[in-house]
Design a protein around this motif. Structure first.
Motif, PDB file in Angstrom:
ATOM      1  N   LEU B 259       0.824  -1.211   0.000  1.00 48.32           N
ATOM      2  CA  LEU B 259       0.000   0.000   0.000  1.00 48.32           C
ATOM      3  C   LEU B 259       0.858   1.261   0.000  1.00 48.32           C
ATOM      4  CD1 LEU B 259      -2.754  -1.247   2.468  1.00 48.32           C
ATOM      5  CD2 LEU B 259      -2.963  -0.916   0.002  1.00 48.32           C
ATOM      6  N   GLY B 260       2.089   1.111  -0.494  1.00 50.50           N
ATOM      7  CA  GLY B 260       2.994   2.252  -0.559  1.00 50.50           C
ATOM      8  C   GLY B 260       2.439   3.423  -1.364  1.00 50.50           C
ATOM      9  N   TRP B 261       1.552   3.126  -2.310  1.00 56.59           N
ATOM     10  CA  TRP B 261       0.966   4.194  -3.136  1.00 56.59           C
ATOM     11  C   TRP B 261       0.100   5.167  -2.330  1.00 56.59           C
ATOM     12  CZ3 TRP B 261      -4.455   4.200  -3.486  1.00 56.59           C
ATOM     13  CH2 TRP B 261      -5.094   3.006  -3.052  1.00 56.59           C
ATOM     14  N   THR B 262      -0.287   4.810  -1.127  1.00 56.85           N
ATOM     15  CA  THR B 262      -1.096   5.714  -0.300  1.00 56.85           C
ATOM     16  C   THR B 262      -0.206   6.620   0.558  1.00 56.85           C
ATOM     17  OG1 THR B 262      -1.196   4.177   1.575  1.00 56.85           O
ATOM     18  CG2 THR B 262      -2.917   3.972  -0.093  1.00 56.85           C
ATOM     19  N   ILE B 263       1.102   6.392   0.492  1.00 56.48           N
ATOM     20  CA  ILE B 263       2.043   7.122   1.357  1.00 56.48           C
ATOM     21  C   ILE B 263       2.761   8.176   0.527  1.00 56.48           C
ATOM     22  CG2 ILE B 263       3.977   6.869   2.975  1.00 56.48           C
ATOM     23  CD1 ILE B 263       1.433   5.219   3.692  1.00 56.48           C
ATOM     24  N   LYS B 264       2.544   9.437   0.859  1.00 60.29           N
ATOM     25  CA  LYS B 264       3.124  10.529   0.082  1.00 60.29           C
ATOM     26  C   LYS B 264       4.245  11.163   0.892  1.00 60.29           C
ATOM     27  CE  LYS B 264       0.354   9.229  -2.936  1.00 60.29           C
ATOM     28  NZ  LYS B 264      -1.006   9.633  -3.246  1.00 60.29           N
ATOM     29  N   MET B 265       5.449  10.581   0.772  1.00 55.88           N
ATOM     30  CA  MET B 265       6.587  11.033   1.561  1.00 55.88           C
ATOM     31  C   MET B 265       6.941  12.490   1.254  1.00 55.88           C
ATOM     32  SD  MET B 265       7.313   8.389   3.406  1.00 55.88           S
ATOM     33  CE  MET B 265       8.994   8.386   4.044  1.00 55.88           C
ATOM     34  N   ALA B 266       6.687  12.905   0.001  1.00 58.55           N
ATOM     35  CA  ALA B 266       7.114  14.241  -0.424  1.00 58.55           C
ATOM     36  C   ALA B 266       6.247  15.364   0.146  1.00 58.55           C
ATOM     37  CB  ALA B 266       7.105  14.310  -1.956  1.00 58.55           C
ATOM     38  N   LYS B 267       5.110  15.017   0.741  1.00 59.05           N
ATOM     39  CA  LYS B 267       4.184  16.082   1.149  1.00 59.05           C
ATOM     40  C   LYS B 267       4.617  16.800   2.415  1.00 59.05           C
ATOM     41  CE  LYS B 267       0.997  13.631   4.198  1.00 59.05           C
ATOM     42  NZ  LYS B 267      -0.400  13.501   4.601  1.00 59.05           N
ATOM     43  N   GLY B 268       5.599  16.261   3.123  1.00 59.02           N
ATOM     44  CA  GLY B 268       5.999  16.863   4.395  1.00 59.02           C
ATOM     45  C   GLY B 268       5.784  15.882   5.526  1.00 59.02           C
ATOM     46  N   ASP B 269       5.858  16.367   6.746  1.00 59.27           N
ATOM     47  CA  ASP B 269       5.812  15.455   7.879  1.00 59.27           C
ATOM     48  C   ASP B 269       4.398  14.941   8.149  1.00 59.27           C
ATOM     49  OD1 ASP B 269       6.990  13.956   9.841  1.00 59.27           O
ATOM     50  OD2 ASP B 269       6.692  15.480  11.391  1.00 59.27           O
ATOM     51  N   PHE B 270       4.319  13.716   8.622  1.00 60.68           N
ATOM     52  CA  PHE B 270       3.050  13.148   9.085  1.00 60.68           C
ATOM     53  C   PHE B 270       3.374  12.042  10.081  1.00 60.68           C
ATOM     54  CE2 PHE B 270       4.239  10.941   5.175  1.00 60.68           C
ATOM     55  CZ  PHE B 270       4.148   9.601   5.523  1.00 60.68           C
ATOM     56  N   VAL B 271       2.382  11.650  10.856  1.00 65.76           N
ATOM     57  CA  VAL B 271       2.611  10.644  11.890  1.00 65.76           C
ATOM     58  C   VAL B 271       3.040   9.327  11.236  1.00 65.76           C
ATOM     59  CG1 VAL B 271       1.589   9.324  13.790  1.00 65.76           C
ATOM     60  CG2 VAL B 271       0.911  11.715  13.407  1.00 65.76           C
ATOM     61  N   GLY B 272       4.175   8.802  11.649  1.00 71.67           N
ATOM     62  CA  GLY B 272       4.681   7.549  11.105  1.00 71.67           C
ATOM     63  C   GLY B 272       5.725   7.746  10.018  1.00 71.67           C
ATOM     64  N   ARG B 273       5.905   9.006   9.561  1.00 66.71           N
ATOM     65  CA  ARG B 273       6.769   9.247   8.411  1.00 66.71           C
ATOM     66  C   ARG B 273       8.221   8.840   8.657  1.00 66.71           C
ATOM     67  NH1 ARG B 273      10.206  12.416   5.730  1.00 66.71           N
ATOM     68  NH2 ARG B 273       9.780  12.864   3.533  1.00 66.71           N
ATOM     69  N   SER B 274       8.775   9.249   9.805  1.00 67.97           N
ATOM     70  CA  SER B 274      10.202   8.985  10.004  1.00 67.97           C
ATOM     71  C   SER B 274      10.471   7.485  10.088  1.00 67.97           C
ATOM     72  CB  SER B 274      10.732   9.713  11.246  1.00 67.97           C
ATOM     73  OG  SER B 274       9.900   9.476  12.345  1.00 67.97           O
ATOM     74  N   ALA B 275       9.553   6.745  10.714  1.00 68.82           N
ATOM     75  CA  ALA B 275       9.730   5.286  10.772  1.00 68.82           C
ATOM     76  C   ALA B 275       9.660   4.683   9.372  1.00 68.82           C
ATOM     77  CB  ALA B 275       8.653   4.666  11.668  1.00 68.82           C
ATOM     78  N   LEU B 276       8.714   5.170   8.567  1.00 68.31           N
ATOM     79  CA  LEU B 276       8.574   4.635   7.205  1.00 68.31           C
ATOM     80  C   LEU B 276       9.789   4.976   6.351  1.00 68.31           C
ATOM     81  CD1 LEU B 276       4.797   5.240   6.383  1.00 68.31           C
ATOM     82  CD2 LEU B 276       5.932   3.100   6.996  1.00 68.31           C
ATOM     83  N   GLU B 277      10.351   6.152   6.580  1.00 61.79           N
ATOM     84  CA  GLU B 277      11.539   6.558   5.832  1.00 61.79           C
ATOM     85  C   GLU B 277      12.709   5.636   6.162  1.00 61.79           C
ATOM     86  OE1 GLU B 277      12.733  10.644   6.463  1.00 61.79           O
ATOM     87  OE2 GLU B 277      13.269  10.748   4.327  1.00 61.79           O
ATOM     88  N   ALA B 278      12.896   5.373   7.457  1.00 59.77           N
ATOM     89  CA  ALA B 278      13.985   4.492   7.883  1.00 59.77           C
ATOM     90  C   ALA B 278      13.802   3.099   7.282  1.00 59.77           C
ATOM     91  CB  ALA B 278      14.017   4.417   9.406  1.00 59.77           C
ATOM     92  N   LEU B 279      12.558   2.623   7.279  1.00 55.20           N
ATOM     93  CA  LEU B 279      12.274   1.285   6.757  1.00 55.20           C
ATOM     94  C   LEU B 279      12.443   1.211   5.245  1.00 55.20           C
ATOM     95  CD1 LEU B 279       9.081   0.427   8.813  1.00 55.20           C
ATOM     96  CD2 LEU B 279      11.270  -0.783   8.948  1.00 55.20           C
ATOM     97  N   SER B 280      12.118   2.288   4.546  1.00 54.75           N
ATOM     98  CA  SER B 280      12.155   2.231   3.084  1.00 54.75           C
ATOM     99  C   SER B 280      13.589   2.078   2.592  1.00 54.75           C
ATOM    100  CB  SER B 280      11.486   3.453   2.463  1.00 54.75           C
ATOM    101  OG  SER B 280      12.267   4.592   2.695  1.00 54.75           O
ATOM    102  N   GLY B 281      14.543   2.604   3.352  1.00 51.77           N
ATOM    103  CA  GLY B 281      15.943   2.443   2.987  1.00 51.77           C
ATOM    104  C   GLY B 281      16.367   0.991   3.000  1.00 51.77           C
ATOM    105  N   ARG B 282      15.834   0.256   3.948  1.00 49.25           N
ATOM    106  CA  ARG B 282      16.237  -1.147   4.093  1.00 49.25           C
ATOM    107  C   ARG B 282      15.460  -2.085   3.183  1.00 49.25           C
ATOM    108  NH1 ARG B 282      16.211  -0.232   9.779  1.00 49.25           N
ATOM    109  NH2 ARG B 282      14.427  -1.588  10.078  1.00 49.25           N
ATOM    110  N   GLY B 283      14.329  -1.610   2.695  1.00 47.52           N
ATOM    111  CA  GLY B 283      13.467  -2.477   1.887  1.00 47.52           C
ATOM    112  C   GLY B 283      12.668  -3.381   2.814  1.00 47.52           C
ATOM    113  N   ALA B 284      11.455  -3.694   2.411  1.00 44.74           N
ATOM    114  CA  ALA B 284      10.602  -4.522   3.264  1.00 44.74           C
ATOM    115  C   ALA B 284      11.229  -5.908   3.414  1.00 44.74           C
ATOM    116  CB  ALA B 284       9.211  -4.619   2.667  1.00 44.74           C
TER     117      ALA B 284
END
Lengths: 128, 367
Positions: B259-284
């Motif tokens: 469901l990554g298509w529902t996550i808009k990292m470029a829009k700015g900060d949101f709850v859960g963003r920093s955790a998702l950013e850290a995870l995206s680097g490592r790949g699921a």
């Protein structure tokens, strides 16, 4: 619907005793509770079971139910037509939807089974 | 149903009883699981139309000058890009980037939104919104003010057009319009949870029974049938749509769930963003796959995916597919097992069954 010549179990199986053998199936109440049946798993011919042993399973789209034998004995025939076309269990559970034939053990005790009237009373209680 | 006293009834309860529905306890509500039969209802939705009561869903109003910036911060999709008259699929995430719930956000006006959440999560979600509230934002749990009917299936537009003046073709997918249905005011939304075309009708509880009956009346000749939660689940699973408590929960991230298509990292900060950013680097580490059971049997939620006797994954949903006539399901597996065509082994009540990883959605409607 619930034939007088059958006996019925609390697990919603019917048993039709004919001399030393019996035919076993699940009741209309049971098929209705399960919904559309899509898989039926039956024991092998020659397998022997004690009363209340699990002998197979019936799966509907949404649920799985274990199948028990209320009678001790040996499986002498299975209804492969139901395995091939499980829908028969929904449309005709008391006749063409029969599941297995068993040779009843000499010492088998059928006294715990219900008559049609008793079973009807039993499911009225379950339905509420 | 011994403690039916404490269970809640939807505004359509009497309609379900009249129709002879089998009623079950679902998330504290008495809900119809089926009417005539799951298979028939499922098929009606795929080939004609089905009518669902989903009034148990929760509706929150979010209003005020800061409503947009508030939702932008507590949900991961881009609310700034959501125009009035449109809806989008989004979520509430924990700080760890896992799911509190999934939801729909409708933009009713520049400063007013309607958020639709899962029935089982209404209290939790509302509390979540409250605890993150800041700025000029008014929150209202309006769940009791709404009945929700879902008319789904290829015949849905034709059937609904007989009871409304609203220009239905103008309401494209994930858009909505305010209108009247059988004389009752309704928000007509072109959304659904079945993989078919269709509408969801948000309306006041009082008018809902009449709209329900009229729809069944005018749709009868088209094959419209009332459909229960049983068919709703098999339909959404064929369409491989996530269900909270199955594919998504507070242990799963949008990356893993596809469901990554529902996550808009470029829009700015949101709850859960920093955790998702850290995870995206490592790949699921694991991913959600679709499978078809090739042995005889049906895998269901909670059954293990095993390799060499060890459980390496888990089935999140599984059913017999009424449309495709096979046992299908979704499961989390390690990345290495997630390739299409890969054979996996499932532990179905102690029995090992072979399954093949196949493409999702399992069912796609022809346009």
């Amino acid at each position: 619907m619930y034939l007088d010549e059958y006996l019925y179990s609390k697990e919603h199986e019917w048993v039709h005793v004919e001399g030393e053998t019996c035919v076993l199936g699940v009741t209309d109440f049971a098929q209705h509770q399960l919904g559309d049946v899509v898989f039926v798993e039956l024991p092998e011919v020659g397998q022997t079971f004690e009363a209340d042993d699990e002998i197979g399973s019936i799966e509907s789209v949404k649920a799985v139910a274990e199948l028990y034998t209320p009678v001790a004995g040996e499986v002498v025939e299975t209804n492969e037509a139901v395995v091939d076309d499980p829908e028969v269990l929904n449309s005709d559970p008391h006749n063409n939807g029969w599941l297995i034939k068993m040779k009843i053990d000499a010492g088998a005790d059928l006294s715990g089974l219900m008559s049609a009237d008793q079973y009807k009373e039993f499911i009225d209680g379950e339905d509420a | 149903m011994s403690d039916s006293e404490s269970l809640r009834k939807t505004p359509l309860h009497a309609c379900h009883e009249e129709a002879g529905a089998r009623l079950v306890d679902f998330a504290g509500w008495i809900m119809p699981v089926q009417y005539r039969g799951l298979m028939a209802e499922h098929e009606a939705v795929r080939t004609a139309a089905g009518l669902f009561d989903v009034s148990h869903m929760g509706e929150f109003h979010v209003r005020g000058p800061d409503a947009e910036s508030f939702l932008q911060r507590v949900t991961p999709n881009d609310v700034a890009k959501l125009r009035v008259g449109r809806a989008h699929y989004s979520a509430l995430l924990t700080e760890e980037g896992t799911y509190v719930d999934d939801l729909l956000v409708y933009r009713l006006a520049k400063e007013e939104f309607l958020v639709v959440v899962n029935a089982a999560n209404i209290a939790k979600d509302f509390q979540w919104f409250e605890s993150h509230r800041s700025g000029a934002v008014e929150l209202e749990n309006a769940s009791d003010r709404y009945a929700l009917l879902a008319l789904q299936g290829p015949r849905a537009p034709e059937i609904l057009s007989r009871l409304t003046e609203t220009d239905l073709p103008a309401i494209r997918y994930y858009r909505f319009a305010m209108g009247e249905v059988a004389g009752h005011r309704a928000m007509i939304s072109r959304t659904g949870y079945t993989g078919e075309d269709g509408f969801e009708l948000y309306m006041a509880p009082q008018g809902a029974p009449e709209v329900w009956r009229k729809l069944l009346e005018v749709g009868g000749e088209d094959g419209l049938q009332p459909a229960g939660l049983g068919a709703r689940d098999t339909l959404r699973l064929e369409a491989a749509m996530a269900l909270y408590g199955h594919e998504i929960d507070d242990t799963t991230t949008p990356w893993e769930a596809g469901l990554g298509w529902t996550i808009k990292m470029a829009k700015g900060d949101f709850v859960g963003r920093s955790a998702l950013e850290a995870l995206s680097g490592r790949g699921a580490q694991r991913s959600l796959i679709g499978f078809e059971v090739t042995d005889r049997g049906i895998a269901r939620q909670g059954h293990g995916v095993v390799v060499d006797g060890e459980e390496v994954g888990r089935v999140t949903s599984g059913t017999y597919s009424p449309t495709l006539k096979k046992a299908l399901g979704l499961a989390y597996v390690p990345k290495a097992l997630a390739e299409l065509g890969q054979t996996v082994t499932l532990n179905v009540r102690g029995k090992l069954l072979a399954a093949t990883v196949i493409e999702t959605p399992f069912y796609r409607r022809s346009k």
